[in-house]
Design an enzyme around this catalytic site. Structure first.
Site, PDB file in Angstrom:
ATOM      1  N   HIS A  65      31.830  50.415  98.717  1.00  0.00           N
ATOM      2  CA  HIS A  65      32.803  49.534  98.068  1.00  0.00           C
ATOM      3  C   HIS A  65      33.764  50.326  97.189  1.00  0.00           C
ATOM      4  O   HIS A  65      33.435  51.417  96.715  1.00  0.00           O
ATOM      5  CB  HIS A  65      32.078  48.518  97.175  1.00  0.00           C
ATOM      6  CG  HIS A  65      31.643  47.288  97.893  1.00  0.00           C
ATOM      7  ND1 HIS A  65      31.712  46.033  97.336  1.00  0.00           N
ATOM      8  CD2 HIS A  65      31.133  47.098  99.133  1.00  0.00           C
ATOM      9  CE1 HIS A  65      31.261  45.134  98.197  1.00  0.00           C
ATOM     10  NE2 HIS A  65      30.902  45.763  99.293  1.00  0.00           N
ATOM     11  N   GLU A  80      35.903  43.724 103.555  1.00  0.00           N
ATOM     12  CA  GLU A  80      36.275  42.644 102.654  1.00  0.00           C
ATOM     13  C   GLU A  80      37.593  42.999 101.970  1.00  0.00           C
ATOM     14  O   GLU A  80      37.817  44.150 101.605  1.00  0.00           O
ATOM     15  CB  GLU A  80      35.202  42.421 101.566  1.00  0.00           C
ATOM     16  CG  GLU A  80      33.811  42.142 102.087  1.00  0.00           C
ATOM     17  CD  GLU A  80      32.975  43.410 102.199  1.00  0.00           C
ATOM     18  OE1 GLU A  80      33.358  44.448 101.608  1.00  0.00           O
ATOM     19  OE2 GLU A  80      31.955  43.364 102.909  1.00  0.00           O
TER      20      GLU A  80
END
Length: 320
Positions: free
Chosen positions: A38, A107
């Site tokens: 991330h 995402e």
């Protein structure tokens, strides 16, 4: 034989802690570690997000036998596939071929940071197909040139190519992504105990690994476990149709504002009772997954890895 993995939550722990946690996982008897990739955490309470590839290099050097995988890397926007291919090859060499690359469509939370357009799902899947082609082309060694609809390679060569092919696992959530996995991947990874995902992959003749992540809130009391799950993991109340689209941590804070601790009771087991957590794990085993990634939510990773070694693993080895 089912393998059990430890989730390296890069959103919850800093880089040095992640390396220490991987060492704990190896000592506790986990078969592999799986690291999230991330740029941002999901929630402010998680508070971390180091560059995972630096962490994986350190883990490869600090451990001896435990398998290593990402979970998941998005190789299509924030990274060019050639960069991921190079990073994966380096970790494979550092770890003496203990590395598996797990990729997904990503995402917006992490991928918007470069200012690139966030494509719709069908386009992201097409981009993933090209990315995997580029990985495998570069890993073969020699000079590679590639001209796709989305990506280009211009006379690229990995001078430290992997010694053998790196397995590629694809994140799946429904029939479309399973179909893509059948086409391009060696295995699948998900967060839901849905047997249809495994069945859809297997019916094509694929025999590769089927990974699934299980979130556990181990703690001294069930109440404390519920509190920790709510503080750190309440975003999991949403499925990927929501989680893949929100662009900011502030957005996740706002979207999860009205989620209560009890709203997570069906999906996150909590407390000190091993049977409660074993029941949660069995859902994934019964669905046919053979690589179970256990996420120990919260700060007490020493306690969680000890709980796994002493209370969960013996039962799981007995078929519990």
């Amino acid at each position: 034989m089912t393998k059990f993995g430890y989730k390296l939550m890069t959103e919850e722990h800093g880089p040095k802690a992640l390396v220490a946690n991987a060492i704990l996982a190896e000592q506790a008897g986990f078969d592999f570690v799986s690291a999230s990739d991330h740029f941002h955490p999901w929630l402010e309470a998680q508070g971390h997000s180091p560059f995972v590839w630096s962490v994986l290099g350190a883990i490869a050097h600090a451990t001896e036998t435990i398998g290593i995988t990402t979970g998941l890397t998005c190789p299509i926007i924030r990274y060019h596939p050639a960069i991921v291919a190079q990073a994966a090859a380096t970790v494979a060499l550092l770890s003496d071929n203990r590395f598996t690359l797990a990729v997904g469509a990503g995402e917006r939370l992490n991928e918007h940071v470069t200012g690139a357009v966030w494509p719709p799902v069908p386009e992201r899947h097409a981009m993933l197909g090209e990315a995997v082609d580029i990985f495998r082309q570069l890993w073969q060694g020699g000079v590679s040139t590639y001209a796709g609809a989305y990506f280009t390679l211009d006379h690229a060569q990995l001078y430290d190519a992997p010694e053998k092919p790196i397995p590629v696992v694809l994140g799946v959530s429904g029939p479309e992504s399973v179909e893509l996995a059948v086409e391009i991947a060696d295995g699948i990874m998900t967060t839901s105990p849905v047997a249809e995902l495994v069945d859809g992959f297997r019916k094509s003749g694929k025999e590769g690994p089927a990974y699934a992540e299980v979130a556990l809130a181990y703690s001294a009391t069930e109440e404390e476990g519920r509190r920790i799950a709510h503080e750190r993991f309440r975003f999991s109340a949403f499925d990927w149709s929501v989680n893949s689209e929100l662009p900011t941590v502030a957005g996740f804070e706002a979207a999860t504002k009205h989620i209560r601790p009890e709203d997570l009771a069906e999906t996150i087991s909590a407390g000190p009772d091993p049977e409660v957590h074993l029941k949660a794990i069995r859902k994934y085993l019964d669905a046919g997954f053979d690589h179970i990634v256990l996420t120990g939510i919260g700060d007490d990773q020493q306690g969680f890895t000890r709980f796994f070694a002493e209370e969960l693993l013996p039962e799981l080895k007995r078929g519990g």
